[in-house]
Design an enzyme around this catalytic site. Structure first.
Site, PDB file in Angstrom:
ATOM      1  N   GLY A  92      19.099   6.044  54.919  1.00  0.00           N
ATOM      2  CA  GLY A  92      19.423   6.088  53.646  1.00  0.00           C
ATOM      3  C   GLY A  92      18.248   5.646  52.698  1.00  0.00           C
ATOM      4  O   GLY A  92      17.253   5.177  52.902  1.00  0.00           O
ATOM      5  N   CYS A  93      18.531   6.321  51.277  1.00  0.00           N
ATOM      6  CA  CYS A  93      17.409   6.173  50.073  1.00  0.00           C
ATOM      7  C   CYS A  93      17.385   4.625  49.923  1.00  0.00           C
ATOM      8  O   CYS A  93      16.105   4.098  50.090  1.00  0.00           O
ATOM      9  CB  CYS A  93      17.709   6.941  49.143  1.00  0.00           C
ATOM     10  SG  CYS A  93      19.678   6.731  48.488  1.00  0.00           S
ATOM     11  N   TYR A  94      18.197   3.851  49.707  1.00  0.00           N
ATOM     12  CA  TYR A  94      18.225   2.508  49.371  1.00  0.00           C
ATOM     13  C   TYR A  94      17.504   1.831  50.546  1.00  0.00           C
ATOM     14  O   TYR A  94      16.707   1.033  50.377  1.00  0.00           O
ATOM     15  CB  TYR A  94      19.475   1.844  48.876  1.00  0.00           C
ATOM     16  CG  TYR A  94      20.104   2.040  47.642  1.00  0.00           C
ATOM     17  CD1 TYR A  94      19.153   1.999  46.609  1.00  0.00           C
ATOM     18  CD2 TYR A  94      21.277   2.562  47.529  1.00  0.00           C
ATOM     19  CE1 TYR A  94      20.040   2.132  45.108  1.00  0.00           C
ATOM     20  CE2 TYR A  94      21.911   2.959  46.285  1.00  0.00           C
ATOM     21  CZ  TYR A  94      21.053   2.764  45.003  1.00  0.00           C
ATOM     22  OH  TYR A  94      21.608   2.939  43.923  1.00  0.00           O
ATOM     23  N   THR A 142      15.556   2.827  52.721  1.00  0.00           N
ATOM     24  CA  THR A 142      14.031   3.039  52.728  1.00  0.00           C
ATOM     25  C   THR A 142      13.228   2.373  51.565  1.00  0.00           C
ATOM     26  O   THR A 142      12.132   1.684  52.045  1.00  0.00           O
ATOM     27  CB  THR A 142      13.798   4.717  52.457  1.00  0.00           C
ATOM     28  OG1 THR A 142      14.460   5.314  53.781  1.00  0.00           O
ATOM     29  CG2 THR A 142      12.321   4.969  52.428  1.00  0.00           C
ATOM     30  N   SER A 143      13.503   2.435  50.532  1.00  0.00           N
ATOM     31  CA  SER A 143      12.826   1.600  49.343  1.00  0.00           C
ATOM     32  C   SER A 143      12.676   0.120  49.758  1.00  0.00           C
ATOM     33  O   SER A 143      12.000  -0.476  49.284  1.00  0.00           O
ATOM     34  CB  SER A 143      13.421   1.860  48.115  1.00  0.00           C
ATOM     35  OG  SER A 143      14.726   1.343  47.867  1.00  0.00           O
TER      36      SER A 143
END
Length: 401
Positions: free
Chosen positions: A204-206, A208-209
């Site tokens: 997911g995007c969160y 990953t960051s």
């Protein structure tokens, strides 16, 4: 892991070290990195190399769910990919339509019309990106030919514990036998496993960051597993393209909106990765916020350092860990990462700062939620799975202003 340089087109025979390879901005059009695990099957690598040298013989790619934001981003990224050609696109509600009628910015692309998933001919593809909503992917992937390589951009295969999946997503897992073989695709952390995978669960995007900066620090024992606080902010495209009242312009503009407080579905994914890194149970305080912008993501992490550890130690470890990576960039000391500096690109910019509270540090990480946080990382993973340089088709520079 063996590193192999593959030159595409240029007649010269420059040789680059891995460090130069990442930093050579002036010659990047001549230089492409490839990471090839020594255990990769020689036959599949040879097939990939043959295709890489024969431009008329490309891997045939299917995009399932092409009418969503991540699907359209896959199409955009593949427009100039030298080894991938889209031969199948599905979109049940837009079946029979060309991509340009759904996304006018892609009208120049010569692509097949979209079809319903039930009408898709999977004999025409070598690999698929699955960009379908959570909960709909498992049954579809379970029915795909076993020969196909699959990168799933939904959350359906990210959690190893199928009981945890049911708890957080509200329905039983429909393909537990596939879950056992799915590889979690955080590229810079699990490159070797991704290369040999048939099914990759794209992060997911969160997560990953958050995981890119925290996993190396937890593995090295430089930060404590307790008291990790994460404040994260995302552009509205992270909520998908579906019509929702909460995402209307008048609902989002000129404000900041916290949501999913204590119960956001990315929490178990984040904690799974951080727990693996530390070999102990990690529980985080995570609060996401919706920002009035189309794309972009920033995660600000507050961590407690291990005894005797300084922020300089954290900085130096991240510098060493990501020194030869193409897409994860540790900024110079005191430089603050900004979302506008990664827009439209596959880069993650990060940095470390001392907190006013002794013994604590602040880590800031930014990505484009649709690229490194979704479709770009998915392409990076499929490149690895197909045995070609992982940065192929991903060297788009950020858009500014």
């Amino acid at each position: 892991m063996k590193m192999m340089a593959l030159k595409l087109n240029p007649p010269t025979t420059h040789a680059f070290s891995s460090k130069d390879d990442r930093k050579c901005a002036t010659v990047r059009n001549l230089c492409i990195r490839a990471s090839v695990a020594s255990s990769a099957p020689p036959q599949s690598l040879q097939v990939a190399e043959n295709k890489a040298h024969n431009k008329s013989d490309k891997f045939r790619i299917g995009v399932l769910g092409a009418s969503g934001y991540t699907g359209s981003e896959i199409v955009r990224l593949l427009a100039n990919h030298p080894h991938f050609k889209i031969t199948l696109m599905t979109a049940d509600r837009k079946a029979g339509q060309p991509i340009g009628s759904v996304f006018p910015h892609l009208v120049t692309q010569d692509l097949p019309d979209m079809v319903a998933v039930k009408d898709a001919d999977f004999s025409s593809v070598d690999a698929v990106f699955c960009c379908l909503p959570h909960g709909t992917t498992q049954e579809i992937i379970k029915g795909l030919p076993i020969s196909l390589k699959v990168v799933d951009l939904s959350a359906d295969f990210r959690l190893r514990d199928i009981g945890e999946y049911e708890e957080w997503y509200g329905q039983p897992h429909q393909a537990p036998e596939l879950q056992k073989n799915a590889v979690y695709g955080l590229t810079e952390i699990s490159r070797k496993e991704i290369q040999g995978a048939r099914l990759v669960a794209n992060p997911g995007c969160y997560p990953t960051s958050i995981q890119l900066p925290l996993i190396p620090l937890l593995k090295a024992g430089l930060i404590e597993v307790k008291n990790i606080i994460i404040d994260a902010k995302s552009g509205v495209s992270g909520a998908g393209r579906g019509a929702k009242e909460a995402n209307l312009y008048t609902e989002v503009a000129e404000g900041v909106h916290s949501y999913g407080i204590t119960r956001h579905r990315h929490v178990p994914e984040i904690e799974q990765g951080l727990s693996d890194a530390s070999n102990s149970k990690v529980t985080v305080s995570f609060t996401p916020h919706l920002m009035p912008m189309s794309r972009g993501m920033q995660s600000t992490m507050y961590v407690e350092m291990a005894p005797g550890v300084s922020t300089m130690d954290l900085y130096q470890h991240l510098k060493s860990f990501y020194e030869d990576e193409e897409f994860v960039i540790l900024l110079k000391k005191n430089e603050v990462p900004h979302t506008r500096h990664v827009r439209g690109s596959n880069y993650c910019l990060l940095n470390v700062f001392p907190d006013r509270i002794p013994g604590r540090a602040i880590i800031v990480s930014v990505i484009d939620n649709l690229v490194k946080g979704a479709s770009g990382q998915a392409l990076q993973n499929l490149n690895l799975m197909m045995g070609i340089p992982e940065n192929t088709g991903l060297l788009y520079q950020p858009l500014f202003p």
